[in-house]
Design an enzyme around this catalytic site. Structure first.
Site, short mmCIF file in Angstrom:
data_model
loop_
_atom_site.label_atom_id
_atom_site.label_comp_id
_atom_site.label_asym_id
_atom_site.label_seq_id
_atom_site.Cartn_x
_atom_site.Cartn_y
_atom_site.Cartn_z
N HIS A 96 -1.86 -7.72 2.45
CA HIS A 96 -1.88 -8.23 3.84
C HIS A 96 -3.05 -7.69 4.66
CE1 HIS A 96 -0.05 -4.92 6.39
NE2 HIS A 96 0.35 -4.50 5.21
N THR B 8 12.24 -7.65 -10.49
CA THR B 8 11.66 -8.96 -10.76
C THR B 8 10.41 -9.16 -9.90
OG1 THR B 8 13.86 -9.78 -11.26
CG2 THR B 8 12.16 -11.45 -10.82
N GLY C 74 0.80 -1.21 0.00
CA GLY C 74 0.00 0.00 0.00
C GLY C 74 0.84 1.27 0.00
N SER C 75 1.90 1.29 0.78
CA SER C 75 2.72 2.50 0.87
C SER C 75 3.33 2.84 -0.48
CB SER C 75 3.83 2.33 1.91
OG SER C 75 3.28 2.06 3.18
N CYS D 111 1.46 2.29 13.03
CA CYS D 111 2.53 3.20 12.66
C CYS D 111 2.77 4.25 13.74
CB CYS D 111 2.19 3.91 11.35
SG CYS D 111 1.43 2.80 10.18
C1 LIG Z 1 -1.77 -0.60 5.91
C2 LIG Z 1 -2.12 0.63 5.19
C3 LIG Z 1 -1.24 1.22 4.27
C4 LIG Z 1 0.15 0.67 4.04
O1 LIG Z 1 0.13 -0.54 3.37
P1 LIG Z 1 1.47 -1.43 3.38
O2 LIG Z 1 1.18 -2.56 2.46
O3 LIG Z 1 1.63 -1.89 4.80
O4 LIG Z 1 2.57 -0.56 2.92
C5 LIG Z 1 -1.64 2.34 3.60
N1 LIG Z 1 -2.86 2.88 3.80
C6 LIG Z 1 -3.74 2.35 4.67
C7 LIG Z 1 -5.07 2.98 4.83
C8 LIG Z 1 -3.40 1.22 5.40
O5 LIG Z 1 -4.28 0.71 6.26
#
Ligand SMILES: *Cc1c(COP(=O)(O)O)cnc(C)c1O
Length: 395
Positions: free
Chosen positions: A200, A236, A69-70, A323
């Site tokens: 995840h 990759t 997500g990040s 976080c």
């Molecule tokens: C967990 C989360 C992220 C980050 O995702 P990662 O895969 O851990 O980098 C970003 N935005 C929201 C709203 C999240 O809950």
């Protein structure tokens, strides 16, 4: 042990785990290689792309796999910034309660000369579309509003926001990490130009996710290198992780309605139980929230102590986002919905999953009641509230 921190991460589903192991074992070829084993891996990738796209109503060509997500959030913002710069537009609209992957990336863009307006999310944890529309300027190049908040679970009026952005010709990105796999999403119907997701958070593996970018939006690379992901994301591919993500998403999407209905019943049982504790409040709207999200503030206690004592009773919960834990600052999300520092410190987030039973819920309620009473028994703030030298904020 009772796991109630599914917003931080989820346990991998058996299907996802088996898919991952199978591909680690069997499809270890490099998808860029021309021989059979490489081409098999490539097929697995393209199958996964189709699955993921199907769940959000996108075209497979609009899906770019990322490390999570990040990364997807950062690439989306970088893309919008590059397009904005080209068009001479340097204004971005977002909200005060975004995930740090958005807020910190926006801070960097501000240092690069962009101007950022952070919208208020009000006491109910919801953005007002009319306020968003009023904030749009001729030089606005991006609106980024999260689909559902990771701390208080509130679900934003995304389709309305998408419509407004479309009308004004402004690019619209949504961090849908908490929403994908949990509530229905259709990027076309909701006029979403870019969307971030992470495996995840829906029972897939960590370290893999995707970014949807609408056809016609020219995407900018975050990582330069090889020609993977049509030249837009080098490195990759995490073939096994991507296949497992697709398997997890297909599974979640396939039973989304039943899961949500079950979770909502349990969530509301939990909310009703916790509400019996004096001087506490639910954070965020009670209805427009994710099926598994419960977030409360309890007056006169520290969330961190609450967590540790709950851990001692076998309950894994959170005070907000993973976080921010470890820092003494109260949650920026709770401050954004107007909780004062003292109250925001006494927060508890419980994000439940399908495996939780009604007995588990009752055990959590009883445990929280006990721990809150115990912590208040030696809290100086609580003593002041009780003897009237300080006023209660929560009813
Ligand atoms: C967990 C989360 C992220 C980050 O995702 P990662 O895969 O851990 O980098 C970003 N935005 C929201 C709203 C999240 O809950």
């Amino acid at each position: 042990m009772l796991y109630a921190d599914n917003a931080a991460t989820t346990k991998m589903s058996q299907t996802a785990l088996e898919t991952m192991i199978r591909h680690l074992n069997e499809t270890y070829g490099n998808p860029s290689s021309l021989y059979t084993l490489g081409q098999k891996a490539k097929e697995v990738l393209e199958e996964a792309r189709k699955t993921v796209a199907g769940v959000i109503g996108a075209d497979p060509k609009e899906i770019y796999f990322t490390s999570g997500g990040s990364e997807a959030d950062n690439q989306a913002l970088l893309t919008a910034a590059a397009l904005g710069k080209k068009a001479g537009k340097r204004h971005i609209i977002s909200t005060a309660f975004e995930h740090h992957a958005i807020l910190h990336a926006l801070r960097r863009l501000e240092r690069d000369g962009f101007e950022v307006t952070l919208l208020d999310v009000h006491e109910d944890g919801l953005v007002r579309p009319e306020e968003l529309e009023a904030a749009i300027r001729p030089d606005t190049c991006l609106v980024t509003v999260m689909y559902a908040n990771n701390e208080i679970g509130t679900i934003q009026p995304i389709a309305e926001i998408g419509e407004i952005c479309k009308t004004h010709g402004v690019l619209f990105h949504t961090d849908a990490v908490q929403a994908v796999g949990h509530i229905p999403i259709n990027v076309k119907a909701e006029h979403i130009d870019m969307l971030s997701s992470s495996a995840h958070k829906f029972h897939g593996p960590k370290g893999v996710g995707f970014l949807y970018v609408r056809k016609g939006v020219r995407i900018t690379n975050l990582i330069e290198g090889g020609a993977q992901e049509r030249g837009k994301r080098a490195g990759t591919e995490n073939v096994a992780g991507i296949a497992a993500m697709a398997a997890a998403l297909a599974e979640s999407a396939g039973k989304m309605d039943e899961t949500a209905a079950e979770l909502i019943k349990k969530r509301d049982r939990l909310i009703e139980g916790l509400r019996q504790i004096p001087h506490c409040a639910l954070n965020g709207d009670a209805r427009r929230r994710l099926p598994g999200n419960v977030n409360f503030c309890f007056e006169g206690i520290e969330g961190e102590s609450l967590l540790l004592l709950l851990d001692g009773k076998g309950i894994q919960a959170s005070s907000g986002s993973a976080c921010t834990s470890g820092s003494l600052d109260p949650s920026h999300v709770l401050l954004a919905i107007g909780r004062i520092h003292d109250v925001a410190h006494g927060s508890l987030r419980l994000t439940i999953g399908e495996d939780i039973t009604d007995e588990d819920i009752d055990y959590i309620v009883q445990s929280v009641q006990e721990v809150v009473t115990y912590l208040r028994s030696f809290s100086p703030v609580w003593r002041d509230l009780q003897n009237g030298t300080r006023e209660y904020i929560l009813p």
